[in-house]
Design an enzyme around this catalytic site. Structure first.
Site, mmCIF file in Angstrom:
data_model
loop_
_atom_site.group_PDB
_atom_site.id
_atom_site.type_symbol
_atom_site.label_atom_id
_atom_site.label_comp_id
_atom_site.label_asym_id
_atom_site.label_seq_id
_atom_site.Cartn_x
_atom_site.Cartn_y
_atom_site.Cartn_z
ATOM 1 N N SER A 216 0.658 -1.170 0.102
ATOM 2 C CA SER A 216 0.021 0.028 0.053
ATOM 3 C C SER A 216 0.692 1.109 -0.029
ATOM 4 O O SER A 216 0.384 2.163 -0.342
ATOM 5 C CB SER A 216 -1.001 0.014 1.397
ATOM 6 N N HIS B 136 -5.500 -3.588 -1.970
ATOM 7 C CA HIS B 136 -5.197 -2.772 -3.061
ATOM 8 C C HIS B 136 -5.413 -3.118 -4.451
ATOM 9 O O HIS B 136 -4.919 -2.439 -5.140
ATOM 10 C CB HIS B 136 -3.992 -1.933 -2.492
ATOM 11 N N LYS C 127 -12.213 0.002 -0.620
ATOM 12 C CA LYS C 127 -11.373 0.737 -1.505
ATOM 13 C C LYS C 127 -12.096 0.962 -2.843
ATOM 14 O O LYS C 127 -12.782 1.675 -3.081
ATOM 15 C CB LYS C 127 -10.003 0.210 -1.543
#
Length: 393
Positions: free
Chosen positions: A182, A210, A241
């Site tokens: 990340s 991610h 996300k």
């Protein structure tokens, strides 16, 4: 009246202020778009994890609103007592099908998903082998287990193999890695990790926080990106996300799902997601399938900004994804760059120790599919001006 007892905390906070490392929360006064409103001013957003812009997608908002009208604002219970709605299980089946796994289980966040799996499936007879730059939620999950632990050098396969060789006497060896790291934006060498795990009969777990919605076909993650479906034992991901809402999930076998339901403390002792969250997350999976052009636009925008920053002379490290760090080194200077960028209409947060190593502070940027090239060019102009003023470039 001031309460006594926390003077030691106040001293540490004062020290942070003196070194330029103390930060306050930044309230956003608008929805989470390519531009946001901060202190009454519209600025470019380059710090959000809203990769695909799904937080504002009309289908997502409609699904959330309809579910509130039908099911209410909350569920009123944990999943194991009275908080499992039919929509929870329907979504988990859809998610498992999307991830090409036998089953999934949704938890309150990616953080709690990592804590639930690591704290429950390992015992003192096992060992967990973790990349040294894995996410804090993995580190904390490991701290909750009685298993032995080994750390291998970041994405170093010789170091990983050495750890596997040294741990042959344990009942189970579990290798854990982020799919996308990340802070640096690099991708784990998953094919090599899988081959080593198969060679030494070890389990493998990938945290795709991610990578969910970013890598792989229709955003299925790093396992799909490398054509490793069926060869990775546990996949953890977020719904917070690229999916645009809230939550985490564990994608694995039916046995793992059933075991976490019975033994995973974060699952057992947390109220289930409200209907609006579950309905919007479910709609997001349909959007990933229906609108793959969002992911294509995300990667096109990422390349544009990354190429532009490098051309200006900024150090962007080893990033291979839409996470592009602008590495400054000094923590105070990274925060100074962030503050100066905001004054020029760009919101890009500075990140320093302990989130990253000392001497590796950076302004971390993340582009989205909703940014225009004109907006990204504006951001590059701001970076150039601020970088030169601070002597970074």
């Amino acid at each position: 009246m001031k309460m006594k007892g926390f003077e030691y905390l106040e001293e540490e906070l004062q020290e942070m202020k003196e070194y330029g490392l103390f930060r306050t929360l930044v309230p956003i006064e608008s929805d989470q778009g390519a531009k946001v409103v901060i202190n009454g001013q519209e600025v470019l957003q380059l710090s959000s994890n809203n990769y695909l812009g799904l937080t504002n997608h009309p289908r997502m908002k409609e699904a959330a609103l309809k579910s509130v009208e039908k099911y209410g604002a909350g569920t009123g219970s944990v999943r194991t007592i009275a908080g499992t709605f039919s929509m929870h299980e329907e979504f988990e089946k859809k998610l498992a099908n999307f991830k090409h796994t036998e089953a999934t289980l949704v938890l309150q966040s990616g953080f709690t998903a990592n804590q639930a799996i690591l704290s429950s499936i390992l015992t003192k007879d096992d060992v967990v082998i973790s990349d040294e730059l894995n996410h804090a939620s993995i580190i904390d999950g490991i701290r909750l287990t009685k298993a032995a632990r080994k750390i291998y050098k970041h994405v170093d396969m010789d170091s990983l193999e050495a750890a596997l060789k040294e741990s042959g006497d344990y009942r189970k060896r579990l290798v854990v890695t982020d799919g996308v790291f990340s802070m640096d934006g690099n991708i784990a060498p998953l094919p090599a990790i899988v081959e080593l795990c198969e060679k030494y009969d070890a389990l493998i777990m990938v945290d795709d926080a991610h990578a969910s919605g970013v890598l792989g076909r229709n955003g299925r993650g790093t396992v799909d990106h490398f054509d490793l479906n069926g060869r990775v034992h546990i996949q953890v991901g977020t719904l917070s996300k690229a999916i645009g809402v809230l939550g985490g999930y564990i994608a694995s076998t039916q046995a793992v799902r059933d075991y976490i339901i019975h033994k995973g403390r974060p699952f057992l002792f947390s109220t289930s997601h409200p209907p609006a969250v579950t309905a919007a997350c479910s709609e997001a999976i349909d959007i990933l399938i229906d609108e793959p052009e969002l992911i294509e636009r995300l990667w096109d925008n990422a390349k544009f900004l990354k190429d532009g920053l490098r051309a200006l002379g900024f150090e962007t490290g080893i990033s291979e994804t839409p996470i592009t760090p602008v590495i400054v080194g000094d923590g105070a200077k990274a925060h100074e760059l962030s503050d100066k960028l905001l004054s020029h209409g760009v919101f890009a947060q500075g990140i320093a120790f302990p989130t990253v190593a000392k001497g590796a502070a950076r302004v971390r940027t993340i582009v989205t599919a909703t940014h225009t090239k004109e907006q990204l060019q504006e951001a590059l102009h701001a970076f150039e001006k601020c970088g030169k003023e601070l002597g970074i470039i």
